[in-house]
Design an enzyme around this catalytic site. Sequence first.
Site, PDB file in Angstrom:
ATOM      1  N   ASN A 136     -23.389 -63.331   6.925  1.00 17.73           N
ATOM      2  CA  ASN A 136     -24.584 -64.292   7.149  1.00 17.73           C
ATOM      3  C   ASN A 136     -25.720 -63.273   7.281  1.00 17.73           C
ATOM      4  OD1 ASN A 136     -25.293 -63.583   9.950  1.00 17.73           O
ATOM      5  ND2 ASN A 136     -23.608 -64.813  10.488  1.00 17.73           N
TER       6      ASN A 136
ATOM      7  N   ASN B 126     -15.933 -72.067  16.222  1.00 20.57           N
ATOM      8  CA  ASN B 126     -15.610 -72.182  14.658  1.00 20.57           C
ATOM      9  C   ASN B 126     -14.289 -72.513  14.390  1.00 20.57           C
ATOM     10  OD1 ASN B 126     -18.093 -69.301  14.159  1.00 20.57           O
ATOM     11  ND2 ASN B 126     -18.396 -71.763  14.372  1.00 20.57           N
TER      12      ASN B 126
ATOM     13  N   ARG C 120     -12.689 -63.881   8.025  1.00 16.61           N
ATOM     14  CA  ARG C 120     -12.641 -64.958   9.145  1.00 16.61           C
ATOM     15  C   ARG C 120     -11.156 -65.717   9.200  1.00 16.61           C
ATOM     16  NH1 ARG C 120     -17.236 -67.472  12.669  1.00 16.61           N
ATOM     17  NH2 ARG C 120     -15.366 -67.303  14.098  1.00 16.61           N
TER      18      ARG C 120
ATOM     19  N   ARG D  83     -21.024 -73.089   4.803  1.00 18.76           N
ATOM     20  CA  ARG D  83     -19.728 -72.833   4.954  1.00 18.76           C
ATOM     21  C   ARG D  83     -18.821 -74.037   4.787  1.00 18.76           C
ATOM     22  NH1 ARG D  83     -19.573 -68.479   8.648  1.00 18.76           N
ATOM     23  NH2 ARG D  83     -21.114 -67.032   7.987  1.00 18.76           N
TER      24      ARG D  83
ATOM     25  N   HIS E 272     -24.739 -72.521  10.075  1.00 16.08           N
ATOM     26  CA  HIS E 272     -23.948 -73.430  10.602  1.00 16.08           C
ATOM     27  C   HIS E 272     -24.612 -74.362  11.301  1.00 16.08           C
ATOM     28  CE1 HIS E 272     -20.121 -70.881  11.607  1.00 16.08           C
ATOM     29  NE2 HIS E 272     -19.711 -71.716  10.590  1.00 16.08           N
TER      30      HIS E 272
ATOM     31  N   ASP F  24     -24.486 -75.903  14.270  1.00 16.91           N
ATOM     32  CA  ASP F  24     -24.765 -75.731  15.588  1.00 16.91           C
ATOM     33  C   ASP F  24     -25.876 -74.569  15.917  1.00 16.91           C
ATOM     34  OD1 ASP F  24     -23.136 -73.445  15.381  1.00 16.91           O
ATOM     35  OD2 ASP F  24     -21.736 -73.507  16.544  1.00 16.91           O
TER      36      ASP F  24
ATOM     37  N   ALA G 249     -24.789 -61.194  15.321  1.00 17.28           N
ATOM     38  CA  ALA G 249     -23.755 -61.328  14.445  1.00 17.28           C
ATOM     39  C   ALA G 249     -24.025 -63.019  14.238  1.00 17.28           C
ATOM     40  CB  ALA G 249     -22.465 -61.453  15.155  1.00 17.28           C
TER      41      ALA G 249
ATOM     42  N   CYS H  81     -22.076 -71.304  19.933  1.00 19.52           N
ATOM     43  CA  CYS H  81     -20.794 -70.345  19.163  1.00 19.52           C
ATOM     44  C   CYS H  81     -19.652 -69.915  19.977  1.00 19.52           C
ATOM     45  CB  CYS H  81     -21.790 -69.199  18.247  1.00 19.52           C
ATOM     46  SG  CYS H  81     -22.633 -70.081  16.825  1.00 19.52           S
TER      47      CYS H  81
END
Lengths: 409, 267
Positions: free
Chosen positions: B19, B68, B87, B134, B163, B165, B251, B257
């Site tokens: 990202n 996530n 991930r 995503r 994202h 959130d 990050a 998160c």
Amino acid sequence: MASQTLMLEGHLLDSHLLSKVLDLIEAQGGCAKLERIELGMRRQDLSRAWVEVTASRQSALDGLLANLRPLGCEAVEETKKGDLVLAPAPLAGCFPANFYATSNRLTEVYIQGRWLAVTPSGMDCAIRVSLRDLTAESVKMWQAKKGDLIVVGGRGVRVAPSAALEPGSGEFGFMDSSVSSEKPKAIAIRRLAQRMKEIREKNQGSIVWVAGPALVHTGAREEAAWLIREGWIHRLLAGNALAAHDIEAELYGSSLGVFLASGKAQRHGHRNHLYAINEIRRLGGIKAAVEQGVIQSGIFFEAIQKPIPFVLAGSIRDDGPLPEVITDALEAQKAMRQELQGAALVIMVSTLLHSIAVGNLLPEGVETWAVDINPAALTKLADRGTHHAQGLVMDAKSFMVALLQALRE
Amino acid sequence: MRRLLLCAPRFYGVEYEINPWMKLSRRPDLACALRQWEALRQALTRLGATIELLEPQQGLPDLVFTANGALVRGEEAILSRFRHLERQGEEPLFRRWFAAKGFRLLTLPQDIAFEGEGDALFWGGDLIAAYGFRSHIRSHRLISEIWSIPVVSLALVDQRFYHLDTCFCPLDEHRALYYPPAFDAYSLAALRGLGKELIALDEADAVAFACNAVVLGKDVLMQPCSRRLEEKLRQRGFRLHLLPLGEYLKAGGSAKCLGLYLDNPVF
């Protein structure tokens, strides 16, 4: 000019998705025509829209489609646009050559300027069209009457993208492979029980069971009887053997000559099921035996008391058979199809041949669970076209015990 | 009080760039990250939240961002399918944890990306879900069918807010924070069409990840934000707990998160 019909499914209006799709098509030089829309009746229900996209060239259309896919649009498999080609059935029980053979997916035909859904949907059928009533129905070969108008070739037929819950997608397919002996069964069975409760609470349709005699052999007769009594089995599809062994257990306490209570084989016990069948034939049938008090418990006792409809389809191997068994295969198929109308959930327990038969009569959307101790039986069911079945590799009794427990929770 | 899943940042770091916030040239200070996370954990506990912990694992630096990993409703968890290979190694860990805790596990088809609560947040009886960077929009339709719930699909258009959130935060059933430029016009119309109160952030608050807040009733835990936003929230009866979480911003994450709600009710 090139065109393609897309289907879009989701909360199309709440999310303003439909307008987004239509605007995007126009903004990129395409032409959008909303062909049909089915709105969800409640807020949580999904809506569906069919949109015909037209662009100047195939390459432009491809570019447009690539941009629409991330919005959840899926191309409807469509043969060349245009009116259907129909041909009369040459004989009773025979389709014209090159007839369109159906799949179990939602299918529509283009007649006189509009798309008509083919009902009921079923696979390995042809589509019979009535131009007078403007209807399209799927029919089996033997149902064709001489002169029936049958769809031939593929023009004017379209098939919806495969349903969302494919193997490996929903809990009905939620696990990564749809058949595995190494899955936590308790979770899957709890999920099944929850669905059964939901179907009953929300009146979503009937719960149909397809069962083999292993239900009795493994000792799950009482569990099955309980399920009928408590209203968890709305229809029962089986063969001669399930009824024969259920009644053998009732009259002699054995199943295929093995005492269910002790697990010991009775001397000459293999005769028991023949005696049971003979006795029921003498009395005039299972129903008559229940009415006369000869059968006082068990699966078919409950089925007749409740009552729930059941179909016993005969086979070449049958002893007797019991009077209720339908020995004409086509009549049996018709009766099974009749009982599958309005099914919301089908549960198949340890019967390969009846499961495949029922699978072939079911439209794709109907949730199907299949339980068998032999993984190959479940794979075979999927290979014969019932891809959407969720398979559980386990013993019938263990399954029934776990299911009862989950339903009582 | 609420129950959340956290994961200690023992192996946290920026080891790849997936990202616009992640820069291999600007790695977080692990000691500082540990302190910040510990302060968050303590604040959550002090406010009455029950904290569950996921065992960290070497080689999975983003595992700290537990939001996530799944989306929970009642006793069911829909497990994530991460878009990035980097991930995807987290998936079995979440699967194992949820299974061990007795959740009913639901997984989506392999080819449909879905990043859990990162891209799907309950707002009253609705699920607000994002697509674009995503999660795939097809996941929304599946979730709606699985749980028989309305899902409002929103398109994310600004890479920095990859994202949901990061740019949307329900405060209670009727109110939410959001950063309008993170969404396309249709999505804004859809959000506004819900007829609830939407509190817009300015860009400065948005890039400070003010939307990435954990809400425990009237208590809101977030990264320090502007006076104006503080004031708006206070006027509406919220108590702000401002925690510096700058090491996680490196990050592309912040308070929300770092936690996954484990007790979303079934409406």
